[in-house]
Design a protein around this motif. Structure first.
Motif, short mmCIF file in Angstrom:
data_model
loop_
_atom_site.label_atom_id
_atom_site.label_comp_id
_atom_site.label_asym_id
_atom_site.label_seq_id
_atom_site.Cartn_x
_atom_site.Cartn_y
_atom_site.Cartn_z
N TYR A 183 -4.37 20.51 -6.54
CA TYR A 183 -4.14 19.68 -7.72
C TYR A 183 -2.97 18.72 -7.46
N GLY A 184 -3.20 17.49 -7.77
CA GLY A 184 -2.22 16.44 -7.49
C GLY A 184 -2.62 15.59 -6.31
N HIS A 185 -3.45 16.17 -5.43
CA HIS A 185 -3.94 15.38 -4.29
C HIS A 185 -4.89 14.30 -4.81
N ASN A 186 -4.88 13.17 -4.15
CA ASN A 186 -5.70 12.05 -4.57
C ASN A 186 -6.13 11.26 -3.34
N ASP A 187 -6.96 10.27 -3.51
CA ASP A 187 -7.49 9.52 -2.37
C ASP A 187 -7.04 8.07 -2.35
N THR A 188 -5.91 7.77 -2.99
CA THR A 188 -5.46 6.38 -3.07
C THR A 188 -5.05 5.81 -1.71
N GLN A 189 -4.71 6.68 -0.76
CA GLN A 189 -4.33 6.23 0.59
C GLN A 189 -5.38 6.62 1.63
N ALA A 190 -6.56 7.02 1.16
CA ALA A 190 -7.62 7.46 2.09
C ALA A 190 -8.02 6.33 3.02
N GLY A 191 -8.27 6.68 4.27
CA GLY A 191 -8.68 5.70 5.26
C GLY A 191 -7.54 5.04 5.97
N ARG A 192 -6.31 5.34 5.58
CA ARG A 192 -5.13 4.72 6.21
C ARG A 192 -4.56 5.65 7.27
N SER A 193 -4.25 5.08 8.43
CA SER A 193 -3.61 5.82 9.51
C SER A 193 -2.17 5.33 9.60
N ILE A 194 -1.22 6.21 9.28
CA ILE A 194 0.17 5.80 9.11
C ILE A 194 1.08 6.58 10.05
N ASN A 195 1.91 5.86 10.77
CA ASN A 195 2.94 6.47 11.60
C ASN A 195 4.27 6.23 10.90
N ILE A 196 4.99 7.30 10.59
CA ILE A 196 6.29 7.15 9.96
C ILE A 196 7.36 7.71 10.89
N GLU A 197 8.27 6.83 11.28
CA GLU A 197 9.33 7.21 12.21
C GLU A 197 10.64 7.31 11.46
N PHE A 198 11.33 8.43 11.62
CA PHE A 198 12.61 8.60 10.93
C PHE A 198 13.52 9.53 11.72
N VAL A 199 14.77 9.50 11.40
CA VAL A 199 15.88 10.19 12.07
C VAL A 199 16.17 9.51 13.42
N SER A 200 15.36 9.79 14.46
CA SER A 200 15.47 9.10 15.75
C SER A 200 16.91 8.93 16.22
N ALA A 201 17.66 10.03 16.22
CA ALA A 201 19.06 9.97 16.65
C ALA A 201 19.16 10.03 18.17
N ASN A 202 20.25 9.47 18.69
CA ASN A 202 20.51 9.62 20.13
C ASN A 202 20.68 11.11 20.44
N PRO A 203 20.13 11.57 21.57
CA PRO A 203 20.28 12.99 21.92
C PRO A 203 21.62 13.26 22.59
N THR A 204 22.67 12.69 22.02
CA THR A 204 24.00 12.78 22.62
C THR A 204 25.00 13.48 21.71
N GLY A 205 24.51 14.05 20.60
CA GLY A 205 25.43 14.72 19.69
C GLY A 205 24.67 15.37 18.55
N PRO A 206 25.36 16.11 17.70
CA PRO A 206 24.71 16.79 16.58
C PRO A 206 24.21 15.79 15.53
N HIS B 59 -0.79 1.30 10.45
CA HIS B 59 0.38 1.01 9.63
C HIS B 59 1.57 1.79 10.18
N LYS B 60 2.70 1.08 10.35
CA LYS B 60 3.90 1.72 10.89
C LYS B 60 5.02 1.62 9.88
N ILE B 61 5.63 2.75 9.57
CA ILE B 61 6.79 2.77 8.67
C ILE B 61 8.00 3.21 9.48
N TYR B 62 9.07 2.44 9.36
CA TYR B 62 10.33 2.77 10.00
C TYR B 62 11.35 3.05 8.90
N LEU B 63 12.00 4.20 8.94
CA LEU B 63 13.07 4.51 8.00
C LEU B 63 14.38 4.45 8.79
#
Length: 554
Positions: free
Chosen positions: A114-137, A333-337
């Protein structure tokens, strides 16, 4: 009757009116064009539509004339108790109790769907986030992007999109050499080199490498640097993955920047290929012995060098190769945060999409998150100059931290109040919502002990004003999820849950699921248990979209 069903009913009423008022003209309206809203004053009904005002001119009638025709037709639809025209042409619709109450069983039967819907059906989305340098916490900024990015991915997936969460590992470039030099210096008891990384975590990495490789200090300097870079990178990346997992954030793809520069069998790399592909699109030119991309054709403030005159590639070259690689992997579709200090990337990435032959307005989206502060938070003892994700999580808890970071828009600065987030009172938003969910379970347990079950469902008995209000809010959940996905704004789910919690508590105070005293169990008690359980299901589903737990006891 849900909003979608009512919209189709209105469409069926409009079709013959269109035939009468516009004979011979095509009727191209769809149910999605009919906007239904909840009236602020519930005395005005369950749903309101401005469709008559929108179509009046097209139909050659005044808004009220058209509204009156629509009201005449919709009033005869099963499940509609009444309809009336309000103001200049609004249509207020009231559902009969049975049609409204039927939703409770629909929700319980649907369960987690319940709550699921098809308003974004058919879309292939890559969402990239955080992507920190592996040089620290990971630090407080990464913590906000982790919570937001994961929640955006969850509402997109719930709305039918094929979503991949991606983490771009910045494991190529000068920062890795500085990282290695810092570890080597610590291992050899020397001070941190200029421009290097300081903090207790560097000492910890150095000690760990010395323990794993007893011969480390006997190696030549260049071998120490290579070993420190690779082992330090391996350990630090593993720590970042563990921090994210404890924060209930999991990535589908961990993409190494090194892959972009790796030479293939033909002697080229993905970066080399990216330059050739952009040149084939007609947007690459040579000037002053350098290679440029004419990104100003797509709104960038200046053209970008992709390869310097000395033959070295710029960071823009890696960005181009990475963007093209996402498309090659099937993501339309590409999303960058990105963080607050990355505003310059917006035009750059959109220009890159245009140069690659994509639509910059549709195929790439850049969301800029603003800074977050936490009152009383201490800088990390290990890193020295940052507030670590792990420290925040251990201090405030995953649920409180995630919920608080997700209940505000990404583009607004955020200050968290640790004292509030640790309170077990209704002033604490996450406690308020989780307590409402736990209360639904408590009601269910007490009902079972009293012999009240869901063996009977008579929805027309749900007539109390608090029941009508609660059902109306429950009906809104799929629309809220779809809207949150469309706008990339998961805070709408959080704010909805808080409103729902208030309505549930008011219902709880007014309507009994368990008979009072020696009163017998009746149909209304069993039916109210369905309503109680439907509210609990929506709380669970909504909290899950935020990556927050739904405790059964508090």
């Amino acid at each position: 009757m849900n909003p979608e069903t009512l919209a189709h009913a209105l469409l069926a009423v409009l079709a013959p009116i269109a035939g009468e008022r516009r004979p011979g003209e095509p009727f191209e309206l769809s149910a999605s064009d009919i906007v239904l809203e909840r009236p602020r004053n519930r005395d005005h009904g369950d749903w309101s539509s401005n469709i008559a005002m929108r179509l009046a001119k097209q139909f050659g009638a005044s808004p009220r004339q058209l509204a009156e025709q629509i009201v005449t037709g919709i009033a005869d639809v099963d499940g509609v108790a009444s309809a009336e025209v309000a103001g200049p042409g609004f249509i207020n619709i009231r559902l009969d109790a049975g049609a409204a109450g039927a939703l409770a069983k629909t929700i319980v039967d649907a369960g987690t769907a319940y709550g699921h819907n098809d308003t974004q059906a058919g879309r292939s989305i890559n969402i990239e986030f955080v992507s920190a340098n592996p040089t620290g916490p990971l630090h407080i900024g990464h913590t906000r992007w982790a919570a937001l990015g994961d929640a955006i991915a969850r509402v997109l997936a719930a709305s039918g999109a094929k979503v991949a969460r991606e983490y771009y590992i910045n494991d190529a470039g000068v920062q890795m050499e500085r990282f290695a030099a810092s570890i080597v210096a610590a291992a050899n008891g020397r001070p941190t080199p200029e421009g290097g990384y300081a903090g207790g975590y560097i000492d910890d990495l150095a000690a760990r490498i010395l323990e794993e490789r007893s011969e480390f200090l006997e190696l030549p300097a260049f071998e120490q640097l290579i070993l420190a870079r690779e082992l330090g990178y391996e350990h630090q990346l593993a720590e970042q993955k563990e921090s994210l997992a404890k924060f209930n954030v999991h990535f589908d793809v961990w993409f190494s920047e090194r892959l972009l520069h790796l030479q293939n069998a033909n002697g080229g790399s993905l970066v080399d290929q990216a330059v050739d592909r952009l040149r084939a699109q007609g947007h690459v030119f040579d000037q002053d012995d350098a290679v440029w991309v004419r990104t100003t054709d797509f709104g960038d403030d200046k053209d970008r060098v992709i390869r310097r005159s000395n033959g070295e590639y710029t960071y823009f070259a890696a960005d181009a190769a990475y963007y093209l690689n996402k498309g090659d992997r099937g993501f339309e579709h590409k999303i960058y945060l990105l963080g607050a200090d990355h505003h310059g990337y917006v035009h750059r990435l959109k220009a890159l999409a245009g140069a690659a032959g994509d639509d910059p307005e549709k195929d790439v989206e850049v969301l800029i998150g603003q800074l977050v502060s936490v009152g009383g938070a201490r800088l990390s003892k290990r890193a020295g100059n940052i507030i670590e994700m792990d420290d925040l999580r251990e201090w405030l808890g995953t649920d409180a931290l995630r919920y608080s970071l997700e209940r505000s828009p990404a583009d607004s600065p955020l200050a968290l109040d640790p004292e509030l987030l640790q309170k077990r009172t209704n002033d604490n938003p996450v406690f308020y919502v989780q307590y409402a969910h736990a209360r639904t379970h408590n009601v269910g347990r007490n009902a079972a002990d009293s012999g009240v079950d869901r063996s009977e469902f008579v929805p027309e008995l749900l007539t109390h004003e608090t029941e009508s209000a609660l059902l109306g809010a429950l009906q809104e959940f799929p629309r809220i999820v779809a809207f949150a996905a469309e706008l990339r704004e998961p805070h709408r789910v959080a704010r909805y849950l808080e409103e729902l919690a208030g309505l549930y508590h008011r219902w709880y105070d007014n309507c009994r699921v368990i008979p009072q005293g020696d009163d017998p169990i009746s149909s209304v008690h069993r039916t109210r248990l369905w309503l109680n359980d439907s509210a609990g299901q929506v709380f669970r589903n909504g909290l899950d979209l935020l990556g927050v737990s739904a405790p059964e006891r508090m």
